[in-house]
Enzyme design. Structure first.
Site, PDB file in Angstrom:
ATOM      1  N   GLU A   1      13.336  31.090  -6.424  1.00 49.43           N
ATOM      2  CA  GLU A   1      13.283  32.190  -7.384  1.00 49.43           C
ATOM      3  C   GLU A   1      14.644  32.537  -7.977  1.00 49.43           C
ATOM      4  O   GLU A   1      15.663  32.459  -7.289  1.00 49.43           O
ATOM      5  CB  GLU A   1      12.745  33.452  -6.694  1.00 49.43           C
ATOM      6  CG  GLU A   1      11.356  33.304  -6.118  1.00 49.43           C
ATOM      7  CD  GLU A   1      10.890  34.541  -5.392  1.00 49.43           C
ATOM      8  OE1 GLU A   1       9.661  34.724  -5.271  1.00 49.43           O
ATOM      9  OE2 GLU A   1      11.739  35.323  -4.914  1.00 49.43           O
TER      10      GLU A   1
ATOM     11  N   CYS B   1       9.727  43.452  -2.601  1.00 48.97           N
ATOM     12  CA  CYS B   1       9.900  42.256  -3.426  1.00 48.97           C
ATOM     13  C   CYS B   1       8.644  42.067  -4.269  1.00 48.97           C
ATOM     14  O   CYS B   1       7.577  42.585  -3.933  1.00 48.97           O
ATOM     15  CB  CYS B   1      10.091  41.001  -2.566  1.00 48.97           C
ATOM     16  SG  CYS B   1      11.530  41.008  -1.502  1.00 48.97           S
TER      17      CYS B   1
END
Length: 203
Positions: free
Chosen positions: A121, A73
Protein backbone atom coordinates in the site's frame (compact mmCIF):
# COMPACT_ATOMS: atom_id res chain seq x y z
CA UNK A 1 -39.73 -11.28 -12.77
CA UNK A 2 -36.16 -11.62 -11.54
CA UNK A 3 -35.06 -10.02 -8.31
CA UNK A 4 -31.70 -8.31 -8.55
CA UNK A 5 -29.47 -8.00 -5.52
CA UNK A 6 -27.71 -4.67 -4.97
CA UNK A 7 -23.96 -4.73 -5.45
CA UNK A 8 -22.53 -4.37 -1.93
CA UNK A 9 -18.91 -4.97 -2.85
CA UNK A 10 -16.27 -2.50 -1.72
CA UNK A 11 -13.56 -1.49 -4.16
CA UNK A 12 -10.03 -0.23 -3.61
CA UNK A 13 -8.02 2.07 -5.87
CA UNK A 14 -5.11 0.40 -7.67
CA UNK A 15 -1.94 2.45 -8.18
CA UNK A 16 1.11 2.55 -10.38
CA UNK A 17 4.59 3.16 -8.96
CA UNK A 18 4.05 6.93 -9.10
CA UNK A 19 0.85 6.75 -7.06
CA UNK A 20 -1.49 7.34 -9.99
CA UNK A 21 -4.81 5.50 -10.16
CA UNK A 22 -4.78 2.69 -12.72
CA UNK A 23 -8.03 0.90 -11.90
CA UNK A 24 -10.02 -0.66 -9.09
CA UNK A 25 -10.31 -4.08 -7.47
CA UNK A 26 -12.77 -5.82 -5.17
CA UNK A 27 -11.49 -5.31 -1.63
CA UNK A 28 -12.60 -8.84 -0.69
CA UNK A 29 -10.27 -10.40 -3.25
CA UNK A 30 -7.39 -7.93 -3.62
CA UNK A 31 -5.23 -9.24 -0.76
CA UNK A 32 -3.31 -12.43 -1.57
CA UNK A 33 0.25 -13.60 -2.16
CA UNK A 34 0.76 -11.07 -4.97
CA UNK A 35 -1.35 -8.12 -3.80
CA UNK A 36 -1.20 -5.20 -6.24
CA UNK A 37 -0.17 -1.76 -5.04
CA UNK A 38 -3.24 0.14 -3.84
CA UNK A 39 -4.32 3.20 -1.87
CA UNK A 40 -4.98 3.07 1.86
CA UNK A 41 -4.64 5.22 4.99
CA UNK A 42 -3.69 4.94 8.65
CA UNK A 43 -4.91 7.13 11.50
CA UNK A 44 -3.65 7.72 15.03
CA UNK A 45 -6.38 9.00 17.35
CA UNK A 46 -5.60 10.89 20.54
CA UNK A 47 -7.78 11.86 23.50
CA UNK A 48 -7.87 15.12 25.47
CA UNK A 49 -4.98 13.94 27.64
CA UNK A 50 -2.71 13.27 24.66
CA UNK A 51 -3.00 9.50 24.88
CA UNK A 52 -3.08 7.44 21.68
CA UNK A 53 -5.68 4.78 20.94
CA UNK A 54 -3.96 1.46 20.20
CA UNK A 55 -6.05 -1.35 18.71
CA UNK A 56 -5.71 -5.09 18.18
CA UNK A 57 -7.09 -6.38 14.90
CA UNK A 58 -9.88 -8.93 15.25
CA UNK A 59 -8.63 -12.51 15.12
CA UNK A 60 -10.81 -13.40 12.12
CA UNK A 61 -9.60 -10.54 9.92
CA UNK A 62 -8.44 -11.72 6.51
CA UNK A 63 -5.17 -9.79 6.79
CA UNK A 64 -2.89 -9.62 9.81
CA UNK A 65 -5.41 -11.00 12.33
CA UNK A 66 -4.77 -10.41 16.02
CA UNK A 67 -1.97 -7.89 15.46
CA UNK A 68 -1.68 -4.78 17.64
CA UNK A 69 -1.47 -1.61 15.58
CA UNK A 70 -2.47 2.04 15.26
CA UNK A 71 -5.98 3.35 15.90
CA UNK A 72 -7.59 2.80 12.51
CA UNK A 73 -6.70 1.70 8.98
CA UNK A 74 -8.73 1.49 5.82
CA UNK A 75 -9.10 2.09 2.11
CA UNK A 76 -10.81 4.99 0.33
CA UNK A 77 -13.32 4.00 -2.28
CA UNK A 78 -12.98 5.15 -5.88
CA UNK A 79 -13.60 8.90 -5.99
CA UNK A 80 -13.75 9.21 -2.18
CA UNK A 81 -11.68 11.97 -0.59
CA UNK A 82 -9.01 10.49 1.67
CA UNK A 83 -9.91 12.57 4.72
CA UNK A 84 -13.57 11.62 4.34
CA UNK A 85 -12.58 7.96 4.10
CA UNK A 86 -10.71 8.33 7.40
CA UNK A 87 -13.74 9.87 9.09
CA UNK A 88 -16.02 7.17 7.67
CA UNK A 89 -13.82 4.33 8.81
CA UNK A 90 -13.36 5.79 12.30
CA UNK A 91 -17.15 5.90 12.66
CA UNK A 92 -17.55 2.36 11.37
CA UNK A 93 -14.72 0.70 13.30
CA UNK A 94 -14.57 2.75 16.48
CA UNK A 95 -18.02 4.32 16.83
CA UNK A 96 -16.64 7.80 17.35
CA UNK A 97 -15.91 10.93 15.36
CA UNK A 98 -12.59 12.62 14.74
CA UNK A 99 -11.77 16.31 15.00
CA UNK A 100 -8.62 18.22 14.09
CA UNK A 101 -7.79 15.60 11.46
CA UNK A 102 -4.38 16.36 9.94
CA UNK A 103 -2.20 14.72 7.34
CA UNK A 104 1.29 14.02 8.69
CA UNK A 105 2.92 11.40 6.43
CA UNK A 106 1.51 11.97 2.93
CA UNK A 107 3.68 9.45 1.06
CA UNK A 108 4.10 6.60 3.52
CA UNK A 109 4.45 3.29 1.70
CA UNK A 110 5.07 -0.25 2.86
CA UNK A 111 4.85 -3.91 1.93
CA UNK A 112 4.33 -6.64 4.53
CA UNK A 113 3.45 -10.32 4.59
CA UNK A 114 1.82 -12.63 7.12
CA UNK A 115 0.78 -16.24 6.54
CA UNK A 116 1.19 -15.84 2.79
CA UNK A 117 -1.03 -12.74 2.56
CA UNK A 118 0.62 -9.51 1.44
CA UNK A 119 -0.24 -5.88 2.15
CA UNK A 120 1.15 -3.55 -0.52
CA UNK A 121 0.00 0.00 0.00
CA UNK A 122 0.69 3.67 -0.38
CA UNK A 123 -0.81 4.60 2.95
CA UNK A 124 -0.88 8.29 3.97
CA UNK A 125 -0.95 8.75 7.75
CA UNK A 126 -3.26 11.07 9.67
CA UNK A 127 -3.56 12.14 13.29
CA UNK A 128 -6.68 13.45 14.97
CA UNK A 129 -8.61 13.76 18.19
CA UNK A 130 -11.42 11.37 19.11
CA UNK A 131 -14.62 13.25 19.90
CA UNK A 132 -16.68 11.10 22.25
CA UNK A 133 -16.36 7.57 23.61
CA UNK A 134 -14.98 4.69 21.56
CA UNK A 135 -17.29 1.74 20.89
CA UNK A 136 -15.30 -0.62 18.73
CA UNK A 137 -16.87 -2.98 16.21
CA UNK A 138 -15.80 -6.47 17.41
CA UNK A 139 -15.69 -7.80 13.85
CA UNK A 140 -12.90 -5.31 13.16
CA UNK A 141 -11.27 -4.63 16.53
CA UNK A 142 -10.49 -7.33 19.06
CA UNK A 143 -9.27 -4.96 21.77
CA UNK A 144 -8.46 -1.29 22.22
CA UNK A 145 -6.89 0.92 24.84
CA UNK A 146 -5.55 4.40 25.46
CA UNK A 147 -1.81 4.64 26.11
CA UNK A 148 0.72 7.35 26.74
CA UNK A 149 2.10 8.29 23.33
CA UNK A 150 5.63 8.75 24.65
CA UNK A 151 5.61 5.33 26.34
CA UNK A 152 4.06 3.63 23.32
CA UNK A 153 6.51 5.30 20.93
CA UNK A 154 9.52 4.39 23.06
CA UNK A 155 8.45 0.74 23.34
CA UNK A 156 7.84 0.46 19.60
CA UNK A 157 11.19 2.05 18.77
CA UNK A 158 13.19 -0.15 21.17
CA UNK A 159 11.43 -3.28 19.92
CA UNK A 160 9.83 -4.23 23.24
CA UNK A 161 6.31 -3.57 21.94
CA UNK A 162 5.06 -5.90 19.21
CA UNK A 163 3.00 -4.06 16.63
CA UNK A 164 2.21 -4.38 12.93
CA UNK A 165 4.96 -3.85 10.38
CA UNK A 166 3.33 -0.66 9.14
CA UNK A 167 2.76 0.73 12.63
CA UNK A 168 6.44 0.27 13.52
CA UNK A 169 7.57 1.99 10.33
CA UNK A 170 5.08 4.82 10.85
CA UNK A 171 6.13 5.43 14.45
CA UNK A 172 9.74 5.62 13.25
CA UNK A 173 8.75 8.37 10.82
CA UNK A 174 6.25 10.28 12.95
CA UNK A 175 7.47 13.27 14.96
CA UNK A 176 8.00 12.88 18.69
CA UNK A 177 4.83 14.90 19.28
CA UNK A 178 2.42 14.26 16.38
CA UNK A 179 -0.28 16.52 17.83
CA UNK A 180 2.07 19.50 17.67
CA UNK A 181 3.26 18.78 14.15
CA UNK A 182 2.20 21.00 11.30
CA UNK A 183 -0.10 19.43 8.73
CA UNK A 184 1.57 18.28 5.54
CA UNK A 185 0.28 19.86 2.31
CA UNK A 186 -2.27 17.80 0.39
CA UNK A 187 -0.22 18.45 -2.73
CA UNK A 188 2.30 15.97 -1.29
CA UNK A 189 -0.23 13.13 -1.42
CA UNK A 190 0.09 10.56 -4.21
CA UNK A 191 -1.71 11.82 -7.34
CA UNK A 192 -4.65 9.42 -6.89
CA UNK A 193 -5.37 10.87 -3.43
CA UNK A 194 -5.02 14.58 -4.13
CA UNK A 195 -8.19 16.66 -3.96
CA UNK A 196 -8.93 18.92 -6.96
CA UNK A 197 -7.74 21.95 -5.00
CA UNK A 198 -4.30 20.33 -4.65
CA UNK A 199 -3.86 19.28 -8.22
CA UNK A 200 -6.71 16.87 -8.71
CA UNK A 201 -7.20 13.18 -8.11
CA UNK A 202 -5.61 11.24 -10.92
CA UNK A 203 -8.14 8.76 -12.25
Amino acid sequence: MTDTQPDTREFVVLLDEEGRAVGTADKATVHHADTPLHLAFSCYLFDGEGRVLVTRRATDKATFPGVWTNSCCGHPGPGEALDEAVRRRVRQELGTTVTDLRLVLPRFRYRAEQAGVVENEICPVYVGTAEGPVTADPTEVGAAGWESWSDFRAAVLDGSREVSVWCRAQVEQLPADPLAAAAAPEADLPPAARPPSAGGADD
